[in-house]
Design an enzyme around this catalytic site. Structure first.
Site, mmCIF file in Angstrom:
data_model
loop_
_atom_site.group_PDB
_atom_site.id
_atom_site.type_symbol
_atom_site.label_atom_id
_atom_site.label_comp_id
_atom_site.label_asym_id
_atom_site.label_seq_id
_atom_site.Cartn_x
_atom_site.Cartn_y
_atom_site.Cartn_z
ATOM 1 N N ARG A 2 0.808 -1.228 0.000
ATOM 2 C CA ARG A 2 0.000 0.000 0.000
ATOM 3 C C ARG A 2 0.833 1.265 0.000
ATOM 4 O O ARG A 2 0.430 2.288 -0.542
ATOM 5 C CB ARG A 2 -0.980 0.007 1.178
ATOM 6 C CG ARG A 2 -2.079 -1.046 1.033
ATOM 7 C CD ARG A 2 -3.184 -0.839 2.054
ATOM 8 N NE ARG A 2 -3.876 0.413 1.870
ATOM 9 C CZ ARG A 2 -3.723 1.490 2.604
ATOM 10 N NH1 ARG A 2 -2.905 1.484 3.642
ATOM 11 N NH2 ARG A 2 -4.377 2.595 2.333
ATOM 12 N N CYS A 61 14.152 -5.920 -4.108
ATOM 13 C CA CYS A 61 14.993 -5.233 -5.090
ATOM 14 C C CYS A 61 14.200 -4.165 -5.821
ATOM 15 O O CYS A 61 13.927 -4.293 -7.016
ATOM 16 C CB CYS A 61 15.550 -6.254 -6.074
ATOM 17 S SG CYS A 61 16.424 -7.568 -5.244
ATOM 18 N N GLU A 62 13.796 -3.146 -5.084
ATOM 19 C CA GLU A 62 13.037 -2.013 -5.606
ATOM 20 C C GLU A 62 13.339 -0.857 -4.678
ATOM 21 O O GLU A 62 13.179 -1.001 -3.449
ATOM 22 C CB GLU A 62 11.527 -2.236 -5.446
ATOM 23 C CG GLU A 62 10.771 -3.012 -6.462
ATOM 24 C CD GLU A 62 10.677 -2.386 -7.817
ATOM 25 O OE1 GLU A 62 10.551 -1.156 -7.910
ATOM 26 O OE2 GLU A 62 10.745 -3.142 -8.786
#
Ligand code: PLP
Length: 451
Positions: free
Chosen positions: A350, A381-382
């Protein structure tokens, strides 16, 4: 994607856990500097069950379900509360909803399967979705669901055909897009005119399609439905939506001679995600909705319908919290302080999706003031993998257990296996007892469908 620059002038609030007010689950308390929920020590629970972990305060969920039913029935006897299961669903949640006497919204075959597996009474099930497949519609009708909320003209014909094949008469609602702009995030606004949901009122389309619904065989048009959005704070949007719906009911009565017996005003009541949020209460929402129904039905000469509402978030959001373990600390001077936890957008998307805000505390330092401003990032991995952006927290150390409040709605049901992350277990806590109602996923689980 990079994060919005941190506001370096933001000051910690020095609040302790119990000063966070409306974001806390009903039974939250602090004993010996530890956070307890449902009489269970969250630090011990995290160590026993592992993290990330979803925790639900069963007393909080049940209290809100009772409060909703009471708020509506005392003001309007012919009313029902339908829990929108997409907010949070597992089998135990379905059983609790059934025990508390609510109805259940399902959207598609998966949520229907949960309801069936939990033994939920099918006549109290409402089926939603803007693109239910023919197979899902057939399944729902074979199961004997109470109402199908028809979302389009194409679907109307489909429902009629399948009901004919099954030799039944299916009770339906038509979902109307009343053109009301709710005061909320644009991605969760659903009632305004440019929407993929429902029959638009533009060009009289909805009104004309009611004629089709009245003519077509094997369906009985018993009600109209609308849902104007989610996390709504301004109650006047509901008043406006009731007016638009009752006006349409009056016109159907006048021009087609058909009385609409039921009116479903959807969900959308907002909750406090931060200690400073001031959402309307369940009672205020009921008061506003019921008063509007009475006022406009009187004004337009429409008999009072059975009134239904479909809360999701406001029944379960504050009951839930997520526990994490602090794994890495990284301070970038004059930029941001990162606290990395063992979850992230796989268990709570969210923040990345809606810029959601949450209040975190350290469960093993629950009585200490929150003296730092930190960003709780996940392990994925972001760069946008953030659970809590720039919020106050107690001074963090490696191994601390962080609790993020208000994660009961739209976290588990939106969870993913991104980076091969197994989804957390769900533990219900009540009266000092913790019970696992959904176990943690294993690596075998996440590969179980691979061939
Ligand atoms: C999502 C949804 C709800 C519940 O909305 P909340 O904001 O969680 O209360 C109710 N009805 C429909 C049709 C929905 O799509």
């Amino acid at each position: 994607m990079s994060l919005p620059a941190s506001d370096l002038s933001k000051q910690p609030d020095n609040r302790t856990t119990m000063e966070l007010g409306a974001v806390l689950p009903l039974t939250a308390e602090v004993r010996d500097n530890h956070l307890f929920v449902g009489g269970v020590d969250m630090v011990e629970l995290a160590h026993e069950q592992g993290t990330a972990l979803y925790v639900m305060d069963e007393a909080d969920m049940r209290a809100r379900m009772k409060a909703y039913i009471k708020a509506f029935r005392t003001r309007y006897a012919n009313s029902d509360v339908i829990y929108a299961s997409k907010a949070f669903i597992n089998k135990e949640a379905c059983r609790i909803v059934a025990q508390e006497g609510l109805c259940l919204d399902v959207s598609g075959g998966g949520e229907l399967a949960y309801a069936r597996a939990a033994g939920f009474p099918m006549e109290r099930v409402f089926v939603h979705g803007n693109n239910k497949t023919p197979a899902e519609l057939r399944e729902a009708m074979e199961a004997g669901v109470g109402r199908i909320v028809v979302d389009s003209r194409i679907e109307l014909a489909r429902v009629s055909q399948i009901a004919g094949e099954l030799g039944i008469e299916q009770d339906i609602y038509m979902r109307i897009t009343p053109g009301v702009e709710a005061d909320t995030h644009e991605y969760i606004r659903t009632g305004c005119e440019d929407s993929k949901f429902g029959f638009t009122m533009l060009g009289d389309f909805a009104f004309k399609c009611v004629a089709d619904a009245l003519e077509i065989s094997n369906v009985r048009l018993v009600g109209l439905h609308c849902h104007i959005g989610s996390q709504i704070f301004a109650l006047h949007s509901f008043d406006e939506a009731v007016q638009a719906m009752v006006e349409l009911m009056a016109r159907i009565q006048r021009e087609y001679g058909h009385v609409i017996e039921e009116l479903d005003m959807g969900g959308g009541l907002g909750v406090a995600y931060t200690a400073d949020d001031k959402p309307s209460s369940i009672d205020e929402f009921a008061e506003c909705t019921v008063a509007a129904v009475r006022k406009y039905c009187d004004e337009y000469g429409v008999p009072l319908p059975r009134l239904t509402v479909e809360p999701g978030r406001s029944l379960v959001a504050t009951a839930g919290l997520t526990l994490y373990t602090v794994g890495i600390l990284k301070t970038l001077p004059n930029i941001r302080k990162y606290v990395a936890v063992d979850g992230g957008l796989s268990d709570n998307v969210r923040t990345a999706l809606y810029d959601a805000q949450y209040e975190p505390v350290i469960a093993n330092k629950a009585n200490q003031p929150r003296t730092e401003i930190v960003t709780l990032c996940g392990k994925h991995c972001e760069s946008g993998d953030v659970v809590v952006l720039d919020m106050p927290l107690q001074h963090p150390d490696l191994g601390d257990i962080v609790a993020v409040f208000g994660t009961g709605a739209y976290c588990y049901t939106m969870a993913s296996n991104y980076n091969g992350q197994p989804r957390p277990a769900i533990v219900f806590v009540k009266d000092g007892e913790a019970r696992v109602t959904t176990r943690r996923e294993t690596y075998d689980d996440i590969m179980a469908r691979d061939v």
